[in-house]
Design an enzyme around this catalytic site. Structure first.
Site, PDB file in Angstrom:
ATOM      1  N   ASP A  43       9.569  -6.542  -9.776  1.00 21.72           N
ATOM      2  CA  ASP A  43       8.876  -7.287  -8.487  1.00 21.72           C
ATOM      3  C   ASP A  43       9.844  -8.755  -8.311  1.00 21.72           C
ATOM      4  OD1 ASP A  43       7.162  -5.436  -8.424  1.00 21.72           O
ATOM      5  OD2 ASP A  43       5.294  -6.523  -9.380  1.00 21.72           O
ATOM      6  N   HIS A  72       9.933  -4.801  -3.791  1.00 20.04           N
ATOM      7  CA  HIS A  72      10.047  -4.027  -5.333  1.00 20.04           C
ATOM      8  C   HIS A  72      10.238  -2.628  -4.624  1.00 20.04           C
ATOM      9  CE1 HIS A  72       5.426  -2.982  -5.916  1.00 20.04           C
ATOM     10  NE2 HIS A  72       5.729  -2.653  -4.860  1.00 20.04           N
ATOM     11  N   SER A  83       5.340  -5.727  -0.911  1.00 19.35           N
ATOM     12  CA  SER A  83       5.657  -4.182  -1.024  1.00 19.35           C
ATOM     13  C   SER A  83       5.729  -3.661   0.418  1.00 19.35           C
ATOM     14  CB  SER A  83       4.468  -3.393  -1.698  1.00 19.35           C
ATOM     15  OG  SER A  83       4.897  -2.166  -2.093  1.00 19.35           O
ATOM     16  N   MET A  84       5.027  -2.651   0.645  1.00 16.01           N
ATOM     17  CA  MET A  84       5.181  -2.413   2.208  1.00 16.01           C
ATOM     18  C   MET A  84       4.923  -3.176   3.213  1.00 16.01           C
ATOM     19  SD  MET A  84       6.448   0.507   2.095  1.00 16.01           S
ATOM     20  CE  MET A  84       6.495   0.751   3.892  1.00 16.01           C
ATOM     21  N   GLY A 133       0.931  -1.220  -0.142  1.00 18.58           N
ATOM     22  CA  GLY A 133      -0.185  -0.041  -0.010  1.00 18.58           C
ATOM     23  C   GLY A 133       0.867   1.199  -0.036  1.00 18.58           C
TER      24      GLY A 133
END
Length: 208
Positions: A176, A126, A101-102, A72
């Protein structure tokens, strides 16, 4: 049974009778935190508020953060990450499902040797993305500069938490990357020793 968050009995301190509270509030009382959705300002503020409260309540008891998140907003995630570093108790992070991600940054932000990726969990790292909205050229340049700063910030976080050089993190996050639980341990996002202590952690939590 109606759809919704189930409620369980819990006797609040100072009260004679038990009240029914939703299961997440009950689990928070046991210092169990949950990130089970996309990271945004609201969920980040909730996690920060809970961590600050628990930090003030008892600085000797560890916290446990369970993660199943697609990632997010970068700034919201970084605020939760910073709060984890700020509180005095160790924050254990446990990936159940996906930490992308986060979500993977928050997983990596747990106390070193206290970060678990369960056997069938997936992790994704990423570089942060920009919204790339249409606008004046000057605004696009400013956004590109801000995105570059955020990328440098995330790269430094991964480098610090994994022990890998900045240039390796920078190359690996060009696209990614989806490591398995074992590969995440090898990379340093999670800890191999943590799984060895998982049974001990389950036993200690079951006694509380």
């Amino acid at each position: 049974m109606p759809i919704g968050v189930p409620k369980v009995p819990f006797r609040l301190p100072g009260e004679e009778d038990a009240a029914r509270v939703d299961v997440y509030n009950r689990l928070y009382r046991e210092r169990l935190l949950f990130l089970g959705q996309q990271v945004d300002d609201e969920i980040a503020n909730q996690l920060i508020g809970i961590m600050m409260y628990l930090n003030g309540e008892d600085q000797a008891k560890d916290m446990y953060s369970y993660i199943n998140s697609p990632g997010g907003a970068v700034l919201a995630g970084i605020s939760a990450y910073d709060a984890m570093q700020f509180v005095i108790p160790d924050v254990h992070t446990i990936c159940m499902g996906l930490a992308a991600s986060m979500g993977s940054s928050i997983l990596a932000g747990g106390e070193i040797t206290r970060r678990i990726a369960l056997p069938h969990a997936r992790v994704m790292i990423h570089q942060p993305a920009s919204s790339y909205y249409d606008g004046q050229a000057g605004e696009c340049v400013m956004e590109a500069e801000e995105a570059s700063k955020l990328r440098d910030c995330i790269t430094r976080v991964y480098a610090q938490r994994t022990g890998k050089p900045l240039w390796i993190i920078s190359e690996d996050t060009e696209r990614d990357v989806f490591p398995s639980a074992e590969e995440a341990q090898d990379y340093g996002v999670a800890d191999p020793v943590a799984l060895e202590n998982a049974s001990e952690m389950k036993y200690s939590m079951s006694k509380n």
